[in-house]
Scaffold this motif. Structure first.
Motif, PDB file in Angstrom:
ATOM      1  N   ARG A   1      -8.838  46.347  11.627  1.00  7.99           N
ATOM      2  CA  ARG A   1      -7.787  47.333  11.353  1.00  7.99           C
ATOM      3  C   ARG A   1      -7.685  48.330  12.515  1.00  7.99           C
ATOM      4  N   LYS A   2      -8.822  48.731  13.050  1.00  6.98           N
ATOM      5  CA  LYS A   2      -8.802  49.603  14.232  1.00  6.98           C
ATOM      6  C   LYS A   2      -8.041  48.919  15.368  1.00  6.98           C
ATOM      7  N   MET A   3      -8.301  47.620  15.539  1.00 11.85           N
ATOM      8  CA  MET A   3      -7.612  46.870  16.594  1.00 11.85           C
ATOM      9  C   MET A   3      -6.112  46.842  16.345  1.00 11.85           C
ATOM     10  N   THR A   4      -5.711  46.662  15.103  1.00 15.01           N
ATOM     11  CA  THR A   4      -4.287  46.598  14.782  1.00 15.01           C
ATOM     12  C   THR A   4      -3.607  47.932  15.072  1.00 15.01           C
TER      13      THR A   4
ATOM     14  N   LEU B   1       5.403  44.924  18.515  1.00 18.40           N
ATOM     15  CA  LEU B   1       4.791  45.931  17.647  1.00 18.40           C
ATOM     16  C   LEU B   1       5.128  45.629  16.187  1.00 18.40           C
ATOM     17  N   TYR B   2       6.403  45.368  15.909  1.00 18.97           N
ATOM     18  CA  TYR B   2       6.824  45.069  14.541  1.00 18.97           C
ATOM     19  C   TYR B   2       6.152  43.797  14.039  1.00 18.97           C
ATOM     20  N   ARG B   3       6.197  42.737  14.840  1.00 12.58           N
ATOM     21  CA  ARG B   3       5.615  41.457  14.418  1.00 12.58           C
ATOM     22  C   ARG B   3       4.129  41.591  14.119  1.00 12.58           C
ATOM     23  N   LEU B   4       3.415  42.301  14.999  1.00 17.50           N
ATOM     24  CA  LEU B   4       1.972  42.452  14.851  1.00 17.50           C
ATOM     25  C   LEU B   4       1.635  43.235  13.584  1.00 17.50           C
TER      26      LEU B   4
ATOM     27  N   GLU C   1       0.231  45.755   7.872  1.00 22.58           N
ATOM     28  CA  GLU C   1       0.119  47.205   8.068  1.00 22.58           C
ATOM     29  C   GLU C   1       1.481  47.847   7.818  1.00 22.58           C
ATOM     30  N   TRP C   2       1.965  47.708   6.583  1.00 18.67           N
ATOM     31  CA  TRP C   2       3.297  48.214   6.233  1.00 18.67           C
ATOM     32  C   TRP C   2       3.373  49.725   6.364  1.00 18.67           C
TER      33      TRP C   2
END
Length: 144
Positions: free
Chosen positions: A49-52, A92-95, A101-102
């Motif tokens: 999650r930190k990576m995201t 950014l959106y796709r990732l 991560e809504w």
């Protein structure tokens, strides 16, 4: 400073960028990104999650940096910079969607639009990157 988080996030982003775009992720470990990485380490979140979150911030940083480099005198470079910035914004959106991560995405989208509008008045992105760090801090405080 957690260099592993930065390096792992850059490696993850490179895997998501389509080879045909010829986009290189350079200068992705500058001070604004390091500040956000440090902020993330202050929270007890899963490493992925930190990576995201960091990846989304890096993509905003990269898109803004590329849009900032626009030069009206050079039409091919202008076009390339616009397309690169737009691609990174789309990534950014796709990732964020792929990693579910809504809430992060809903927080970053209005921020990104404010940044684009602010760049018309003040081409210095440093202040905007500090605002990104505050946005991420507020997001993490609400979701932690």
């Amino acid at each position: 400073m957690d260099m592993n988080l930065l390096q792992d996030t850059i490696a993850m982003l490179q895997q998501h960028i389509d080879a045909g775009t010829e986009i290189e992720l350079t200068d992705m470990d500058g001070a604004p990104v390091q500040d956000i990485a440090n902020l993330l380490n202050a929270y007890e979140l899963a490493y992925s999650r930190k990576m995201t979150v960091l990846a989304c911030c890096m993509l905003i940083h990269a898109a803004i940096t590329r849009h900032k480099k626009l030069a009206v005198q050079d039409n091919s470079n202008l076009t390339r910079s616009i397309l690169d910035g737009d691609y990174l914004t789309g990534l950014l959106y796709r990732l964020a969607v792929k990693r579910k991560e809504w809430k992060l995405l809903s927080r970053l989208l209005p921020f990104h639009k404010r940044v684009q509008l602010a760049l018309l008045k003040d081409p210095s992105p440093d202040r905007l990157f500090r605002e990104l760090e505050h946005e991420i801090d507020a997001y993490l405080k609400r979701s932690a």
